[in-house]
Scaffold this motif. Sequence first.
Motif, PDB file in Angstrom:
ATOM      1  N   LEU A   8      52.678   4.860  57.096  1.00 19.54           N
ATOM      2  CA  LEU A   8      52.772   6.096  56.142  1.00 19.54           C
ATOM      3  C   LEU A   8      53.223   5.854  54.792  1.00 19.54           C
ATOM      4  N   ALA A   9      54.047   5.009  54.465  1.00 19.65           N
ATOM      5  CA  ALA A   9      54.570   4.407  53.134  1.00 19.65           C
ATOM      6  C   ALA A   9      53.343   3.846  52.529  1.00 19.65           C
ATOM      7  N   VAL A  10      52.262   3.107  53.147  1.00 25.96           N
ATOM      8  CA  VAL A  10      51.041   2.544  52.622  1.00 25.96           C
ATOM      9  C   VAL A  10      50.117   3.448  52.094  1.00 25.96           C
ATOM     10  N   ALA A  11      50.030   4.744  52.960  1.00 27.69           N
ATOM     11  CA  ALA A  11      49.119   5.834  52.667  1.00 27.69           C
ATOM     12  C   ALA A  11      49.487   6.855  51.626  1.00 27.69           C
ATOM     13  N   CYS A  12      51.084   6.757  51.470  1.00 31.81           N
ATOM     14  CA  CYS A  12      51.614   7.560  50.406  1.00 31.81           C
ATOM     15  C   CYS A  12      51.264   6.855  49.038  1.00 31.81           C
ATOM     16  N   ALA A  13      51.476   5.390  49.119  1.00 25.42           N
ATOM     17  CA  ALA A  13      51.169   4.673  47.950  1.00 25.42           C
ATOM     18  C   ALA A  13      49.568   4.875  47.335  1.00 25.42           C
ATOM     19  N   MET A  14      48.759   5.059  48.561  1.00 22.76           N
ATOM     20  CA  MET A  14      47.421   5.074  48.091  1.00 22.76           C
ATOM     21  C   MET A  14      46.965   6.550  47.932  1.00 22.76           C
ATOM     22  N   ALA A  15      47.904   7.453  47.999  1.00 24.29           N
ATOM     23  CA  ALA A  15      47.316   8.874  47.622  1.00 24.29           C
ATOM     24  C   ALA A  15      46.850   9.084  46.214  1.00 24.29           C
ATOM     25  N   PRO A  16      45.729   9.633  46.048  1.00 23.50           N
ATOM     26  CA  PRO A  16      45.213   9.778  44.942  1.00 23.50           C
ATOM     27  C   PRO A  16      46.163  10.585  43.824  1.00 23.50           C
ATOM     28  N   ARG A  17      46.680  11.563  44.319  1.00 20.60           N
ATOM     29  CA  ARG A  17      47.726  12.535  43.302  1.00 20.60           C
ATOM     30  C   ARG A  17      48.975  12.515  43.874  1.00 20.60           C
ATOM     31  N   ALA A  18      50.035  12.851  42.952  1.00 18.85           N
ATOM     32  CA  ALA A  18      51.396  12.824  43.243  1.00 18.85           C
ATOM     33  C   ALA A  18      51.659  14.109  44.388  1.00 18.85           C
ATOM     34  N   ALA A  19      50.622  15.268  44.267  1.00 20.75           N
ATOM     35  CA  ALA A  19      50.841  16.353  45.399  1.00 20.75           C
ATOM     36  C   ALA A  19      50.496  15.783  46.492  1.00 20.75           C
ATOM     37  N   ASP A  20      49.448  15.134  46.682  1.00 22.48           N
ATOM     38  CA  ASP A  20      49.211  14.490  48.097  1.00 22.48           C
ATOM     39  C   ASP A  20      50.338  13.710  48.811  1.00 22.48           C
ATOM     40  N   MET A  21      50.757  12.839  47.944  1.00 25.13           N
ATOM     41  CA  MET A  21      52.133  12.050  48.514  1.00 25.13           C
ATOM     42  C   MET A  21      53.173  13.182  48.944  1.00 25.13           C
ATOM     43  N   ARG A  22      53.482  14.102  48.006  1.00 27.42           N
ATOM     44  CA  ARG A  22      54.559  15.110  48.515  1.00 27.42           C
ATOM     45  C   ARG A  22      54.166  15.919  49.712  1.00 27.42           C
ATOM     46  N   ASN A  23      52.780  16.232  50.106  1.00 28.73           N
ATOM     47  CA  ASN A  23      52.583  16.601  51.058  1.00 28.73           C
ATOM     48  C   ASN A  23      52.795  16.024  52.320  1.00 28.73           C
ATOM     49  N   ILE A  24      52.345  14.695  52.384  1.00 34.47           N
ATOM     50  CA  ILE A  24      52.566  13.807  53.377  1.00 34.47           C
ATOM     51  C   ILE A  24      54.121  13.784  53.855  1.00 34.47           C
ATOM     52  N   VAL A  25      54.783  13.421  52.743  1.00 34.04           N
ATOM     53  CA  VAL A  25      56.437  13.516  53.113  1.00 34.04           C
ATOM     54  C   VAL A  25      56.858  14.958  53.479  1.00 34.04           C
ATOM     55  N   LEU A  26      56.353  16.174  52.996  1.00 32.08           N
ATOM     56  CA  LEU A  26      57.033  17.276  53.490  1.00 32.08           C
ATOM     57  C   LEU A  26      56.708  17.593  54.953  1.00 32.08           C
ATOM     58  N   VAL A  27      55.146  17.304  55.237  1.00 32.13           N
ATOM     59  CA  VAL A  27      54.955  17.393  56.702  1.00 32.13           C
ATOM     60  C   VAL A  27      55.955  16.607  57.455  1.00 32.13           C
ATOM     61  N   PHE A  28      56.162  15.404  57.231  1.00 33.45           N
ATOM     62  CA  PHE A  28      56.965  14.305  57.964  1.00 33.45           C
ATOM     63  C   PHE A  28      58.292  14.943  58.210  1.00 33.45           C
ATOM     64  N   PHE A  29      58.897  15.313  57.089  1.00 37.91           N
ATOM     65  CA  PHE A  29      60.196  16.008  57.028  1.00 37.91           C
ATOM     66  C   PHE A  29      60.324  17.391  57.881  1.00 37.91           C
ATOM     67  N   CYS A  30      59.397  18.234  57.559  1.00 36.95           N
ATOM     68  CA  CYS A  30      59.513  19.502  58.366  1.00 36.95           C
ATOM     69  C   CYS A  30      59.565  19.357  59.939  1.00 36.95           C
ATOM     70  N   VAL A  31      58.483  18.577  60.269  1.00 41.98           N
ATOM     71  CA  VAL A  31      58.287  18.282  61.702  1.00 41.98           C
ATOM     72  C   VAL A  31      59.513  17.550  62.318  1.00 41.98           C
ATOM     73  N   LEU A  32      60.085  16.590  61.644  1.00 41.39           N
ATOM     74  CA  LEU A  32      61.321  16.018  62.190  1.00 41.39           C
ATOM     75  C   LEU A  32      62.429  16.804  61.961  1.00 41.39           C
ATOM     76  N   ALA A  33      62.740  17.665  61.139  1.00 40.79           N
ATOM     77  CA  ALA A  33      63.924  18.292  60.785  1.00 40.79           C
ATOM     78  C   ALA A  33      63.702  19.490  61.866  1.00 40.79           C
ATOM     79  N   GLY A  34      62.557  20.064  61.739  1.00 40.77           N
ATOM     80  CA  GLY A  34      62.317  21.269  62.835  1.00 40.77           C
ATOM     81  C   GLY A  34      62.438  20.796  64.365  1.00 40.77           C
ATOM     82  N   MET A  35      62.210  19.771  64.654  1.00 42.61           N
ATOM     83  CA  MET A  35      62.223  19.617  66.169  1.00 42.61           C
ATOM     84  C   MET A  35      63.886  19.322  66.369  1.00 42.61           C
ATOM     85  N   LEU A  36      64.452  18.575  65.552  1.00 40.41           N
ATOM     86  CA  LEU A  36      66.040  18.175  65.573  1.00 40.41           C
ATOM     87  C   LEU A  36      66.751  19.304  65.801  1.00 40.41           C
TER      88      LEU A  36
END
Length: 315
Positions: free
Chosen positions: A106-134
Motif C-alpha cells: 500500500l505504501a508503494v501504491a501511495c507513492a505512485m498516486a498521481p495526486r496528493a488527494a489520492d494518497m490521502r484517500n487511501i490512507v483515510l480508507v485504511f485508518f477508518c476501517v481499522l479504527a472503526g473495527m477496533l
Amino acid sequence: MSKQRQQQRAKKRRQQQGQSATGSPATVAAVPVRSTEDAVPVPAGTRPDFRRILRSSSFRWSISLLLFGLFFLLLSQTIPHDYGFMELGFLFTLSVYDIVLAMLGLAVACAMAPRAADMRNIVLVFFCVLAGMLMFFDPIFQAIFASPLGDYLFLIAPGAVMLTGASLWLSGVWRQRAVMLAAGVVAFSMSLFIGLDDLGIGIFDFTVGTVLCSLWLVVAPALPLRRFRGPWLTIPSRIVGSWLVVIGIIVLASLYVPLPMKAPALPDPTMPDGGTPMELQIPDDGSAPTLNGEELPLDLLAPDDGTGIEDQSSQ
C-alpha cells in the motif's frame, strides 16, 4: 480623387493588419531562436534530479519520519527494559508478517498516486476501517462469526496480500479504486489480528500502538518514495505486486497443508511386557504399592530367604 484616396487608405489598412499578424521585423528579430536540443522536451519522471530531491526540506522531513520508527525499533530490541502496552502493540503489528508486506505494498501504491488527494484517500480508507473495527470489535466480530463469512475468516489475510499485489499491476483510475479496496481489506484483516490478540479486555494503549505502527508502515515509506515518483516506478511496482501475489498464494496453500501429528512411540516387542512402560507408585501411608494401577501384594516385597530386613535401631 476621393475614390483613389479611399483605395490608398484601404491598402494601408491591409498592410497594417498584415504587419500586426506576422509581427514587425524588429519584434521578430528580438525573439531568440532555440536550438533543436532545447526544443525537444525531456519526458517527465524518466530522469529525476536526485541531488535536488535529496536537498529539499520535504524529503528530509519524510525520511526523518521513517528513520525515527527504525531507530525506535532498534532501541526497543537492544535496551533491556519493561515493555509498556503501547510498545507491545507497536511490536505486535510487526509480527504479522504477511499483513506487514501488504501494508508496504500500500505504501508503494501511495507513492505512485498521481495526486496528493489520492494518497490521502487511501490512507483515510485504511485508518477508518481499522479504527472503526477496533472501536466496535466485539459486536462486529460476533455478527461476522455468526454469518457464513465466519467459516472463511482464515482466507482474509492471504486474500488481502494478493489483492494488494494485483492492484499494483493496474493503472489509471482502476488502480486507484483497486488500491482503496485493498486498503480496506488489509485494515479489516489487521483488525482481526489485533482484536483477537487483545483477549477481549480492550487495552487502549495496546490498540493505539498497533494503529500507530500500521499507519507508520503505510505512510512513512510512501512519503520519501513519492519524491521520486514517475513512469520509472511502474516496473518496480509491478515486481513488488508479483511478489505479494506469490506470497499470498504460499500463505493460502500453507493453510491447507496438514500439520504433522505427534503419535506416541510404538512398544518394543523385545522388551519385557512388550515394551509397555511400567509405572510403580508407593504410597506414603504404608498401603500396598501399585504397578500400572494394579495393587501389588505386600508379601512379594519380602526377601526369599525369610531373614527379613534387619532393624537398624538395634545396631
